[in-house]
Every structure is written in structure tokens, then in C-alpha cells.
Design an enzyme around this catalytic site. Structure first.
Site, PDB file in Angstrom:
ATOM      1  N   ASN A   8      20.701  74.823  -3.492  1.00  0.00           N
ATOM      2  CA  ASN A   8      19.589  74.111  -4.121  1.00  0.00           C
ATOM      3  C   ASN A   8      18.887  75.070  -5.075  1.00  0.00           C
ATOM      4  O   ASN A   8      18.137  75.949  -4.653  1.00  0.00           O
ATOM      5  CB  ASN A   8      18.615  73.608  -3.052  1.00  0.00           C
ATOM      6  CG  ASN A   8      17.418  72.898  -3.649  1.00  0.00           C
ATOM      7  OD1 ASN A   8      17.449  72.461  -4.802  1.00  0.00           O
ATOM      8  ND2 ASN A   8      16.354  72.769  -2.874  1.00  0.00           N
ATOM      9  N   LYS A  10      16.623  74.368  -7.301  1.00  0.00           N
ATOM     10  CA  LYS A  10      15.239  74.000  -7.580  1.00  0.00           C
ATOM     11  C   LYS A  10      14.971  74.088  -9.098  1.00  0.00           C
ATOM     12  O   LYS A  10      15.775  73.603  -9.888  1.00  0.00           O
ATOM     13  CB  LYS A  10      14.293  74.885  -6.759  1.00  0.00           C
ATOM     14  CG  LYS A  10      14.680  74.907  -5.274  1.00  0.00           C
ATOM     15  CD  LYS A  10      13.800  75.740  -4.418  1.00  0.00           C
ATOM     16  CE  LYS A  10      14.308  75.726  -2.980  1.00  0.00           C
ATOM     17  NZ  LYS A  10      13.424  76.477  -2.062  1.00  0.00           N
ATOM     18  N   HIS A  94      12.893  66.828   0.795  1.00  0.00           N
ATOM     19  CA  HIS A  94      12.613  68.263   0.786  1.00  0.00           C
ATOM     20  C   HIS A  94      11.111  68.486   0.662  1.00  0.00           C
ATOM     21  O   HIS A  94      10.429  67.808  -0.097  1.00  0.00           O
ATOM     22  CB  HIS A  94      13.348  68.935  -0.374  1.00  0.00           C
ATOM     23  CG  HIS A  94      13.376  70.436  -0.263  1.00  0.00           C
ATOM     24  ND1 HIS A  94      12.276  71.213  -0.540  1.00  0.00           N
ATOM     25  CD2 HIS A  94      14.368  71.292   0.098  1.00  0.00           C
ATOM     26  CE1 HIS A  94      12.595  72.480  -0.351  1.00  0.00           C
ATOM     27  NE2 HIS A  94      13.851  72.555   0.036  1.00  0.00           N
ATOM     28  N   GLU A 171      14.935  72.018   7.866  1.00  0.00           N
ATOM     29  CA  GLU A 171      14.285  73.095   7.121  1.00  0.00           C
ATOM     30  C   GLU A 171      12.838  73.220   7.578  1.00  0.00           C
ATOM     31  O   GLU A 171      11.967  72.520   7.053  1.00  0.00           O
ATOM     32  CB  GLU A 171      14.308  72.794   5.615  1.00  0.00           C
ATOM     33  CG  GLU A 171      15.542  73.233   4.908  1.00  0.00           C
ATOM     34  CD  GLU A 171      15.289  73.413   3.412  1.00  0.00           C
ATOM     35  OE1 GLU A 171      15.741  74.412   2.861  1.00  0.00           O
ATOM     36  OE2 GLU A 171      14.626  72.566   2.813  1.00  0.00           O
ATOM     37  N   GLY A 177      11.325  80.111   1.885  1.00  0.00           N
ATOM     38  CA  GLY A 177      10.867  81.123   0.943  1.00  0.00           C
ATOM     39  C   GLY A 177       9.940  82.175   1.519  1.00  0.00           C
ATOM     40  O   GLY A 177       9.350  82.957   0.782  1.00  0.00           O
TER      41      GLY A 177
END
Length: 254
Positions: A8, A10, A94, A171, A177
Site C-alpha cells: 500500500n 498511500k 483503512h 491493522e 507507522g
């Protein structure tokens, strides 16, 4: 067994950076894709070009889609359009796409509508679920995850959607992150809980479970042999191809 790697990207790469990445790494990426299912999710504006550059063995996914079939929804992208350009997979739910939506019920209804539209257009949804740090500390992780899952399952039943596979990406929001990851035992117990709950309602479904959130070379070894885990959803670790390749290869090694 680890079988799926979803990258991903982003909004981390510009259009030109995306093109350069694909041209430079296509050959090695194609070799990886013979061993595992690789799904690349670039930003919307580069999807069509990426499809022309990457080997056909590599699946292209979208990072989100609209909850509406069509209409005056500025800036949104429909599942129909994704189907027409040949998208195979699409992330929905997400945390980074729903961060400003405060009404939980509206949010979950929106995700269930996206799920329905994607299935209708023969695109496989990858449903992201996860709890915040505050919810984790309150020990209500399972309640939060069940509520997020319920909206999808209720939609499946209400619309009598015929599916044979459900892809869930767990997730934890507190891990995205941040460099933090759940302890292997904690993750395993959470995934077992997710699987048992879904199987108690949809007993004959093939369930594919992914994990995402700060996966890197330092912790991949801890998770790769977790029998209940089928793959990873990678963010920052997928931007550098050599790092991404090492993670994939480490997951294959004994």
C-alpha cells in the site's frame, strides 16, 4: 502459510516516482510474484500506467473506492471504473481513509456499501479492521473488531451475496507507522478470535487473514511462522523495493 503481500503506497510516491519504481524493479518483482501473490496498490492517478509497466503476474489494487455506484461525488472513484480498468483488489476501511469520520455507524455502513459494490463488480475487497491504543488499553479490542466485521457480514446476509472468500487485514491503528507491533502471542490470539467469530457465522467461507502495521526486517521472523496468518499488508516497507524483496524472501525461508 504466508502467501499474499499487499504493498500500500498511500500518497508516498508521486506519479513520476511510481513510474521509475515500476520500470526499475519490474523484472525482480515478476520473479517474486512467481513465488507469492504480490498486490501493488499505487495512488489512483498512476494505476492505469502501472498496469502497462508491471508483469501480468502482479496484481494491481486500489487504495479505496466510493460507497456510491455513481453520481455527483466530487473526487471519489467508483467500483465500476476500477473494474473497467482491470483492478483485481481494493482496500476498504483503512484507518487513514476514515480518520475524519466520527460517526461509527455511518462509517461502517459506508464500508459495507463499498464491499457490496466491489463484489458486484468482481473485485476482491481487502477489509481493514483495527482498534486504537485507547480501545486496546480498555481491553475492548474484540468488541471493536466484531462490530467492524458485523457490518460486512450483515451486508452479505441482507443482500444474499454469494462469496467463497473473505479477506481481512488486521491493522491495529496504534501500530500503523509507529514502529510498534503486537507481541506474537497477542497477535495470534487476536487473529484466532477473528477467525472463530467469522467462522461461527459464515462456516463454509475461505478466510484469508493479513496483518499490517510496522512490519520490517526486525520483526518479520516473529510473525512468518504464525499458522493462522496468510499474508502481510505493508506500507513504508514496500516503498523501497530491495527492503520489500528481503521481507518477502525472509517469509519464505524456513
Amino acid at each position: 502459510m504466508i502467501k499474499i503481500f499487499v504493498a500500500n503506497w498511500k500518497m508516498q510516491k508521486s506519479y513520476s516516482q511510481t513510474i521509475k519504481w515500476c520500470i526499475k524493479n519490474n523484472k525482480e518483482l515478476a520473479e517474486l510474484s512467481h513465488r507469492k501473490n504480490i498486490i501493488i496498490c499505487p495512488s489512483f492517478e498512476s494505476i492505469a500506467k502501472v498496469q502497462t509497466l508491471l508483469n501480468k503476474n502482479i496484481n494491481i489494487g486500489a487504495q479505496d473506492c466510493s460507497a456510491f455506484e455513481k453520481g455527483a461525488y466530487t473526487g471519489q472513484v467508483s467500483a465500476i471504473s476500477l473494474r473497467e480498468i482491470g483492478i483485481n483488489y481494493c482496500l476498504i476501511g483503512h484507518s487513514e481513509t476514515k480518520i475524519n469520520i466520527t460517526n461509527t455507524d455511518n462509517l461502517n455502513n459506508s464500508i459495507s456499501e463499498k464491499y457490496f459494490l466491489l463484489i458486484k463488480n468482481n473485485i476482491k475487497p481487502i477489509i481493514c479492521i483495527g482498534e486504537t491504543q485507547e480501545e486496546r488499553e480498555k481491553n475492548i479490542t474484540y468488541d471493536i473488531l466484531k462490530h467492524q466485521i458485523d457490518m460486512i457480514i450483515n451486508k452479505i446476509k441482507k443482500e444474499e451475496i454469494k462469496i467463497n472468500e473473505l479477506i481481512i487485514a488486521y491493522e491495529p491503528i496504534w501500530a500503523i507507522g509507529t514502529g510498534k507491533v503486537p507481541k506474537p502471542e497477542e497477535l495470534n490470539n487476536t487473529l484466532i478470535g477473528i477467525k472463530k467469530y467469522i467462522n461461527s457465522i459464515l462456516s463454509d467461507i475461505e478466510l484469508t487473514i493479513l496483518y499490517g502495521g510496522s512490519i520490517n526486517l526486525d520483526n518479520i521472523e516473529e510473525f512468518k511462522n504464525m499458522g493462522i496468518l496468510n499474508g502481510f499488508l505493508l506500507g513504508n516497507s514496500s516503498l523501497d523495493f530491495q527492503l520489500f524483496k528481503k521481507i518477502v524472501l525472509l517469509s519464505i525461508s524456513a
